[in-house]
Design an enzyme around this catalytic site. Structure first.
Site, PDB file in Angstrom:
ATOM      1  N   TYR A 164     -29.804  33.616   2.459  1.00 54.95           N
ATOM      2  CA  TYR A 164     -29.183  33.189   1.201  1.00 54.95           C
ATOM      3  C   TYR A 164     -27.656  33.364   1.251  1.00 54.95           C
ATOM      4  CZ  TYR A 164     -28.511  33.295  -3.935  1.00 54.95           C
ATOM      5  OH  TYR A 164     -28.100  33.083  -5.224  1.00 54.95           O
ATOM      6  N   LYS A 213     -24.851  30.496   0.982  1.00 56.17           N
ATOM      7  CA  LYS A 213     -23.927  30.514  -0.146  1.00 56.17           C
ATOM      8  C   LYS A 213     -22.476  30.550   0.322  1.00 56.17           C
ATOM      9  CE  LYS A 213     -26.422  30.284  -3.860  1.00 56.17           C
ATOM     10  NZ  LYS A 213     -26.475  28.961  -4.516  1.00 56.17           N
ATOM     11  N   SER A 218     -22.436  32.593  -4.423  1.00 55.63           N
ATOM     12  CA  SER A 218     -23.009  33.858  -4.896  1.00 55.63           C
ATOM     13  C   SER A 218     -22.225  35.028  -4.322  1.00 55.63           C
ATOM     14  CB  SER A 218     -24.463  33.953  -4.428  1.00 55.63           C
ATOM     15  OG  SER A 218     -24.938  35.266  -4.621  1.00 55.63           O
TER      16      SER A 218
HETATM   17  P1  NAD Z   1     -33.694  29.569 -11.190  1.00 53.28           P
HETATM   18  O1  NAD Z   1     -34.769  29.873 -10.201  1.00 53.28           O
HETATM   19  O2  NAD Z   1     -33.998  29.739 -12.629  1.00 53.28           O
HETATM   20  O3  NAD Z   1     -33.119  28.098 -10.996  1.00 53.28           O
HETATM   21  C1  NAD Z   1     -33.139  27.404  -9.795  1.00 53.28           C
HETATM   22  C2  NAD Z   1     -33.726  26.034 -10.064  1.00 53.28           C
HETATM   23  O4  NAD Z   1     -33.604  25.232  -8.884  1.00 53.28           O
HETATM   24  C3  NAD Z   1     -35.208  26.094 -10.429  1.00 53.28           C
HETATM   25  O5  NAD Z   1     -35.417  25.459 -11.676  1.00 53.28           O
HETATM   26  C4  NAD Z   1     -35.900  25.368  -9.279  1.00 53.28           C
HETATM   27  O6  NAD Z   1     -37.049  24.632  -9.663  1.00 53.28           O
HETATM   28  C5  NAD Z   1     -34.783  24.464  -8.776  1.00 53.28           C
HETATM   29  N1  NAD Z   1     -34.978  24.052  -7.387  1.00 53.28           N
HETATM   30  C6  NAD Z   1     -35.345  24.842  -6.348  1.00 53.28           C
HETATM   31  N2  NAD Z   1     -35.428  24.113  -5.231  1.00 53.28           N
HETATM   32  C7  NAD Z   1     -35.110  22.837  -5.556  1.00 53.28           C
HETATM   33  C8  NAD Z   1     -35.013  21.629  -4.820  1.00 53.28           C
HETATM   34  N3  NAD Z   1     -35.261  21.602  -3.517  1.00 53.28           N
HETATM   35  N4  NAD Z   1     -34.633  20.511  -5.480  1.00 53.28           N
HETATM   36  C9  NAD Z   1     -34.376  20.522  -6.799  1.00 53.28           C
HETATM   37  N5  NAD Z   1     -34.462  21.644  -7.553  1.00 53.28           N
HETATM   38  C10 NAD Z   1     -34.828  22.789  -6.935  1.00 53.28           C
HETATM   39  O7  NAD Z   1     -32.463  30.506 -10.785  1.00 53.28           O
HETATM   40  P2  NAD Z   1     -30.944  30.580 -11.328  1.00 53.28           P
HETATM   41  O8  NAD Z   1     -30.589  32.020 -11.301  1.00 53.28           O
HETATM   42  O9  NAD Z   1     -30.745  29.793 -12.551  1.00 53.28           O
HETATM   43  O10 NAD Z   1     -30.167  29.898 -10.106  1.00 53.28           O
HETATM   44  C11 NAD Z   1     -29.291  28.804 -10.229  1.00 53.28           C
HETATM   45  C12 NAD Z   1     -28.269  28.875  -9.102  1.00 53.28           C
HETATM   46  O11 NAD Z   1     -27.423  30.027  -9.282  1.00 53.28           O
HETATM   47  C13 NAD Z   1     -28.886  29.019  -7.716  1.00 53.28           C
HETATM   48  O12 NAD Z   1     -28.161  28.240  -6.786  1.00 53.28           O
HETATM   49  C14 NAD Z   1     -28.704  30.495  -7.417  1.00 53.28           C
HETATM   50  O13 NAD Z   1     -28.695  30.754  -6.038  1.00 53.28           O
HETATM   51  C15 NAD Z   1     -27.365  30.750  -8.080  1.00 53.28           C
HETATM   52  N6  NAD Z   1     -27.091  32.146  -8.362  1.00 53.28           N
HETATM   53  C16 NAD Z   1     -27.747  32.791  -9.365  1.00 53.28           C
HETATM   54  C17 NAD Z   1     -27.407  34.118  -9.635  1.00 53.28           C
HETATM   55  C18 NAD Z   1     -28.030  34.875 -10.758  1.00 53.28           C
HETATM   56  O14 NAD Z   1     -27.574  36.009 -11.046  1.00 53.28           O
HETATM   57  N7  NAD Z   1     -29.019  34.320 -11.451  1.00 53.28           N
HETATM   58  C19 NAD Z   1     -26.450  34.780  -8.847  1.00 53.28           C
HETATM   59  C20 NAD Z   1     -25.809  34.088  -7.842  1.00 53.28           C
HETATM   60  C21 NAD Z   1     -26.131  32.767  -7.620  1.00 53.28           C
END
Ligand code: NAD
Length: 301
Positions: free
Chosen positions: A165, A169, A152
């Protein structure tokens, strides 16, 4: 030529929603058989339900693809091993691992409980370590593997209220750097994806653009390249809203300083130390030591 994944097996963690769901749908649409892992908890990691992952499997099957659900928490190594066993029993191989599962427990460092720090590191860092460890020998045995760590911008550059976080990351970048070196001889390529997308995780941020402009589907093309046959290794690919950028961990040429007044010299020459002219991206950690030894040798010759 179209990028295809026919005959390949992929595991996508946290694939019940958001980015993971898009990655899984796209992999399946292009021929991969996919394990849809999701614990199904709330954004802060509490609770759990299989329904989101089941809905993604139903969507893939309706489109003619193949997928199975798995509800392991990535923090539970035994459950993760069982997930990999489940994929091996059904399809006999694992080609792709997308470490995507994640949670948020944002607070300023002053207000953050140690437990909230530990939990976030456990899900993001140890979750990716558990899943990667569970597929590593399989990929080594196959002489093929593609692994992505979801990092991230909060880790790469920092973000107010996200010390837990961000630390987790950025740790994934360090994990990727070494695994890409160790995996190279077995054609295991390891990369990082730094996404920006409107998902449940970022829903409070408020967007200057219409939500479709920040669709997770606009990140997925970057993920597909990072897990493709022709993937790079050791790349940090940033992706969001149709923009694609690459981040590097670089080293400046620096200076040589020794002697009694070295602390004062470091202070006085900090601009020269920081000068980015001729900076490099070291191939491995030892490169830093080599640069320093070369300076010392020059000074002593
Ligand atoms: P999201 O909350 O929609 O997806 C995360 C998913 O991980 C959820 O469906 C949740 O149920 C699952 N999860 C959480 N803990 C878990 C566990 N212990 N075991 C199995 N599954 C688990 O959010 P997202 O934005 O789609 O995030 C996906 C990834 O992208 C994450 O790693 C997040 O940190 C990263 N990220 C997202 C953004 C953004 O702009 N959305 C930016 C930087 C990084």
């Amino acid at each position: 030529m179209a990028m295809r994944f026919d005959g390949q097996v992929a595991i996508v963690t946290g694939a019940g929603g958001g980015l993971g769901r898009e990655h899984a749908l796209a992999l399946a649409a292009r021929g991969a058989k996919v394990v849809i892992n999701d614990l199904g908890g709330a954004r802060d990691g509490s609770g759990g339900s299989a329904s989101a992952a089941e809905a993604v499997v139903a969507e893939i099957e309706a489109a003619g693809g193949e997928a199975i659900t798995n509800a392991a928490s990535v923090t539970d190594y035994a459950a993760v091993q069982a997930m990999v066993d489940q994929a091996m029993a059904k399809w006999g191989r694992v080609d792709i691992l997308v470490n995507n599962a994640g949670v948020l427990r944002d607070k300023t460092f002053a207000k953050m409980e140690i437990e909230d720090f530990r939990f976030v590191v456990d899900v993001h860092l140890m979750g990716a370590v558990n899943c990667t460890k569970a597929v590593w020998e399989i990929m080594r045995g196959q002489n093929y593997g593609r692994i992505v760590m979801t990092t991230s911008s909060s880790g790469l550059y920092g973000n107010f209220g996200q010390s837990n976080y961000g630390a987790a990351k950025m740790a994934l970048v360090g994990l990727m750097q070494t695994l890409s070196i160790e995996g190279a001889k077995n054609d295991i390529r390891v990369n990082c994806l730094a996404p920006t997308a409107h998902t449940r995780m970022t829903e409070d941020l408020g967007a200057a653009l219409p939500l479709e402009a920040l669709s997770p589907a606009l990140v997925t093309p970057g993920l597909l390249y990072l897990v493709s046959v022709d993937a790079p290794s050791r790349a940090i690919l940033a992706a969001g809203a149709g923009g694609f950028e690459r981040a590097y961990v670089t080293l400046t040429q620096g200076v040589f300083i020794t002697g009694e007044d070295a602390p004062e010299q470091v202070a006085a020459r900090f601009d020269a130390i920081s000068d980015r002219t001729g900076e490099i991206v070291p191939e491995m950690g030892a490169a830093q030591g080599m640069i320093e030894l070369t300076k010392a040798q020059k000074a002593h010759s």
